[in-house]
Design a protein around this motif. Structure first.
Motif, PDB file in Angstrom:
ATOM      1  N   ASP A 114       0.815  -1.217   0.000  1.00 59.87           N
ATOM      2  CA  ASP A 114       0.000   0.000   0.000  1.00 59.87           C
ATOM      3  C   ASP A 114       0.848   1.266   0.000  1.00 59.87           C
ATOM      4  OD1 ASP A 114      -2.225  -1.597   0.007  1.00 59.87           O
ATOM      5  OD2 ASP A 114      -2.628  -1.377   2.163  1.00 59.87           O
ATOM      6  N   ASN A 115       2.063   1.169   0.542  1.00 58.26           N
ATOM      7  CA  ASN A 115       2.952   2.338   0.569  1.00 58.26           C
ATOM      8  C   ASN A 115       3.792   2.471  -0.703  1.00 58.26           C
ATOM      9  OD1 ASN A 115       4.743   0.243   0.868  1.00 58.26           O
ATOM     10  ND2 ASN A 115       5.523   0.887   2.880  1.00 58.26           N
ATOM     11  N   GLY A 116       3.537   1.587  -1.674  1.00 64.97           N
ATOM     12  CA  GLY A 116       4.253   1.647  -2.939  1.00 64.97           C
ATOM     13  C   GLY A 116       5.552   0.883  -2.974  1.00 64.97           C
ATOM     14  N   VAL A 117       5.990   0.340  -1.844  1.00 67.90           N
ATOM     15  CA  VAL A 117       7.241  -0.416  -1.785  1.00 67.90           C
ATOM     16  C   VAL A 117       7.018  -1.828  -2.306  1.00 67.90           C
ATOM     17  CG1 VAL A 117       9.024  -1.350  -0.268  1.00 67.90           C
ATOM     18  CG2 VAL A 117       8.083   0.929   0.150  1.00 67.90           C
ATOM     19  N   GLN A 118       7.916  -2.275  -3.154  1.00 66.12           N
ATOM     20  CA  GLN A 118       7.817  -3.618  -3.728  1.00 66.12           C
ATOM     21  C   GLN A 118       8.418  -4.659  -2.801  1.00 66.12           C
ATOM     22  OE1 GLN A 118       9.815  -2.563  -7.554  1.00 66.12           O
ATOM     23  NE2 GLN A 118       8.186  -3.808  -8.462  1.00 66.12           N
ATOM     24  N   ASP A 119       7.737  -5.789  -2.682  1.00 71.26           N
ATOM     25  CA  ASP A 119       8.345  -6.957  -2.060  1.00 71.26           C
ATOM     26  C   ASP A 119       9.414  -7.508  -2.993  1.00 71.26           C
ATOM     27  OD1 ASP A 119       6.559  -6.877   0.132  1.00 71.26           O
ATOM     28  OD2 ASP A 119       5.058  -7.995  -1.008  1.00 71.26           O
ATOM     29  N   GLU A 120      10.327  -8.283  -2.417  1.00 72.28           N
ATOM     30  CA  GLU A 120      11.393  -8.888  -3.218  1.00 72.28           C
ATOM     31  C   GLU A 120      11.218 -10.402  -3.266  1.00 72.28           C
ATOM     32  OE1 GLU A 120      14.865  -5.539  -2.360  1.00 72.28           O
ATOM     33  OE2 GLU A 120      15.049  -7.552  -1.484  1.00 72.28           O
ATOM     34  N   VAL A 121      11.475 -10.969  -4.426  1.00 65.69           N
ATOM     35  CA  VAL A 121      11.451 -12.414  -4.625  1.00 65.69           C
ATOM     36  C   VAL A 121      12.821 -12.827  -5.145  1.00 65.69           C
ATOM     37  CG1 VAL A 121      10.382 -14.351  -5.835  1.00 65.69           C
ATOM     38  CG2 VAL A 121       8.983 -12.380  -5.140  1.00 65.69           C
ATOM     39  N   ILE A 122      13.477 -13.701  -4.413  1.00 68.19           N
ATOM     40  CA  ILE A 122      14.832 -14.147  -4.765  1.00 68.19           C
ATOM     41  C   ILE A 122      14.760 -15.481  -5.487  1.00 68.19           C
ATOM     42  CG2 ILE A 122      17.064 -14.887  -3.823  1.00 68.19           C
ATOM     43  CD1 ILE A 122      16.580 -12.997  -1.475  1.00 68.19           C
ATOM     44  N   TYR A 123      15.538 -15.614  -6.550  1.00 66.84           N
ATOM     45  CA  TYR A 123      15.671 -16.904  -7.222  1.00 66.84           C
ATOM     46  C   TYR A 123      17.008 -16.958  -7.953  1.00 66.84           C
ATOM     47  CZ  TYR A 123      13.701 -14.032 -11.035  1.00 66.84           C
ATOM     48  OH  TYR A 123      13.436 -13.030 -11.940  1.00 66.84           O
ATOM     49  N   ALA A 124      17.453 -18.158  -8.252  1.00 62.64           N
ATOM     50  CA  ALA A 124      18.704 -18.336  -8.983  1.00 62.64           C
ATOM     51  C   ALA A 124      18.501 -17.936 -10.444  1.00 62.64           C
ATOM     52  CB  ALA A 124      19.158 -19.795  -8.891  1.00 62.64           C
ATOM     53  N   TRP A 125      19.613 -17.612 -11.103  1.00 57.94           N
ATOM     54  CA  TRP A 125      19.532 -17.278 -12.523  1.00 57.94           C
ATOM     55  C   TRP A 125      20.844 -17.656 -13.200  1.00 57.94           C
ATOM     56  CZ3 TRP A 125      15.290 -16.599 -15.017  1.00 57.94           C
ATOM     57  CH2 TRP A 125      15.332 -16.159 -16.349  1.00 57.94           C
ATOM     58  N   ARG A 126      20.804 -18.452 -14.285  1.00 52.74           N
ATOM     59  CA  ARG A 126      19.582 -18.697 -15.003  1.00 52.74           C
ATOM     60  C   ARG A 126      18.791 -19.843 -14.395  1.00 52.74           C
ATOM     61  NH1 ARG A 126      17.191 -17.649 -19.876  1.00 52.74           N
ATOM     62  NH2 ARG A 126      18.837 -16.211 -20.456  1.00 52.74           N
ATOM     63  N   SER A 127      17.452 -19.630 -14.332  1.00 49.74           N
ATOM     64  CA  SER A 127      16.552 -20.657 -13.856  1.00 49.74           C
ATOM     65  C   SER A 127      15.302 -20.626 -14.725  1.00 49.74           C
ATOM     66  CB  SER A 127      16.240 -20.466 -12.373  1.00 49.74           C
ATOM     67  OG  SER A 127      15.583 -21.595 -11.826  1.00 49.74           O
ATOM     68  N   PHE A 128      14.167 -21.067 -14.194  1.00 46.37           N
ATOM     69  CA  PHE A 128      12.946 -21.170 -14.993  1.00 46.37           C
ATOM     70  C   PHE A 128      12.602 -19.811 -15.598  1.00 46.37           C
ATOM     71  CE2 PHE A 128       8.105 -22.032 -14.821  1.00 46.37           C
ATOM     72  CZ  PHE A 128       8.090 -22.375 -16.167  1.00 46.37           C
ATOM     73  N   GLU A 129      12.434 -19.803 -16.897  1.00 44.57           N
ATOM     74  CA  GLU A 129      12.255 -18.567 -17.654  1.00 44.57           C
ATOM     75  C   GLU A 129      11.025 -17.765 -17.230  1.00 44.57           C
ATOM     76  OE1 GLU A 129      12.249 -17.279 -22.386  1.00 44.57           O
ATOM     77  OE2 GLU A 129      11.758 -19.327 -21.782  1.00 44.57           O
ATOM     78  N   ALA A 130      10.020 -18.442 -16.682  1.00 42.52           N
ATOM     79  CA  ALA A 130       8.790 -17.751 -16.308  1.00 42.52           C
ATOM     80  C   ALA A 130       8.912 -16.994 -14.988  1.00 42.52           C
ATOM     81  CB  ALA A 130       7.628 -18.746 -16.223  1.00 42.52           C
TER      82      ALA A 130
END
Length: 375
Positions: A114-130
């Protein structure tokens, strides 16, 4: 009535959300081209070339209720999966493939606040393209941690990337497209190093193909840790890719929110019945999977005999880290009626297909003298 024309200036053009404009494009595996005198094979989408077991085909031939909506909660599927996995049926949330199930997880736990701040999602790269597409559409921010040189997750680096904005971590095992599976001990150590309010998703789309003795089993860790989720699918081992049947598994503290974000009727009635029939004949599924594992091992042995330096393969595919030669090699295979999946200038993923297709692939590799051969 006089028609009013609207100026076609830039301000009048329909525009998507800014996040949509920044998304990478998902590139599906292309079909092979027709080459005179050669049978064509598609090795670009990690599909099961053997298809589903006979009992599933019987279900498809006799389906007669496609004019009816399916059970919104896929109750029969959840009950069958609960028995199959020895878990409470209530801990399972179906989705349209594991990708649909992932989107439900992200919708529940990661986005823009609601305050405009984005949550973060961590993943390895290269990994699943989607992954970057799904994260971006959810409104969250992708944090990509490079895989190691051998194609495996760098779990210590991923743990170091966690901040107070991190809401979800995605662990793809075996990693698509590079191939290595996560070990049980290293994965549990990682879980223990991450705050307990971070959702850890173990994406096991290819779990049935894993033969590494020390590999993680997500179900074991879901039982121990309330913040661990498991993603699985019927698309690969069970050969139901076109029916879109997947699911997530988590403890009630998490499942209640995923279910609230779930898409109604995500799994069709036909897909539900097909998945149940496949589980009821799982010994036949295991036989088919083992035949593909045997072919994968034959391909891996052939590549190593040629001196190719490639990562461990624990899915139904192999990864060729071809670098700048990626597109050239994919074009060479296409000229021989094989479609492979090229990823920019990173490498080529080759699905394990029919015996003849795999043999032709090895013949192409034998004729190719550039990287990733060992020097």
């Amino acid at each position: 009535m006089t028609e009013t024309s609207i100026p076609a200036d830039a301000d009048s053009v329909v525009q998507p959300r800014p996040a949509v404009g920044r998304l990478p494009k998902y590139v599906a595996g292309k079909p092979p081209v027709d080459v005179p005198g050669l049978e064509s094979f598609k090795l670009s989408s990690n599909e099961n070339p053997l298809g589903p077991v006979p009992a599933v085909m019987d279900v498809l031939r006799t389906a007669a209720d496609i004019h009816r909506y399916p059970d919104a909660g896929s109750t029969r599927l959840c009950a069958a999966l609960g028995e199959f996995l020895d878990v409470p049926a209530a801990d399972i949330v179906p989705g349209a493939g594991s990708l649909g199930a992932l989107n439900q997880i992200l919708a529940a736990f990661a986005g823009q606040n609601d305050n405009g701040v984005q949550d973060e999602v961590i993943y390895a790269w290269r990994s699943f393209e989607a992954y970057p597409i799904c994260v971006g559409l959810a409104g969250a921010k992708s944090v990509q941690v490079p895989v190691r040189e051998d194609g495996s997750h760098d779990l210590p680096a991923m743990a170091a990337a966690v901040t107070d904005k991190t809401k979800v971590v995605l662990l793809c095992t075996p990693n698509n497209p590079t191939g290595p599976a996560l070990g049980a001990v290293e994965t549990e150590d990682f879980i223990l190093s991450v705050p307990r309010d971070v959702v850890i998703v173990i994406d096991e789309a290819y779990q049935e193909f894993v033969r590494a003795g020390d590999a993680v089993n997500g179900v074991d860790l879901y039982r121990k840790y309330p913040n661990v989720m498991v993603l699985r699918t019927f698309s690969k081992a069970h050969g139901l890719a076109g029916l879109r049947v997947g699911y997530s598994l988590s403890q009630p503290e998490i499942t209640q929110y995923v279910r609230a974000a779930a898409t109604p009727f995500a799994v069709s009635g036909i897909g539900e019945s097909a998945a149940i029939a496949s589980m009821e004949n799982y010994s036949q599924v295991v036989e088919r999977v083992q035949s593909l594992v045997d072919e994968r091992d034959r391909v891996m042995a052939g590549l190593k005999d040629l001196g190719w330096d490639i990562p461990d393969a624990q899915g139904n595919f192999v990864w060729l880290p071809l670098g700048r030669n990626t597109q050239e090699f994919a074009a060479l295979a296409q000229s021989q009626a094989l479609s492979l999946r090229a990823f920019g200038d990173d490498g080529v993923r080759v699905s394990i297909g029919e015996v003849a297709a795999n043999s032709r692939f090895l013949e192409i590799c034998a004729s190719y003298t550039k990287e990733p051969r060992r020097s």
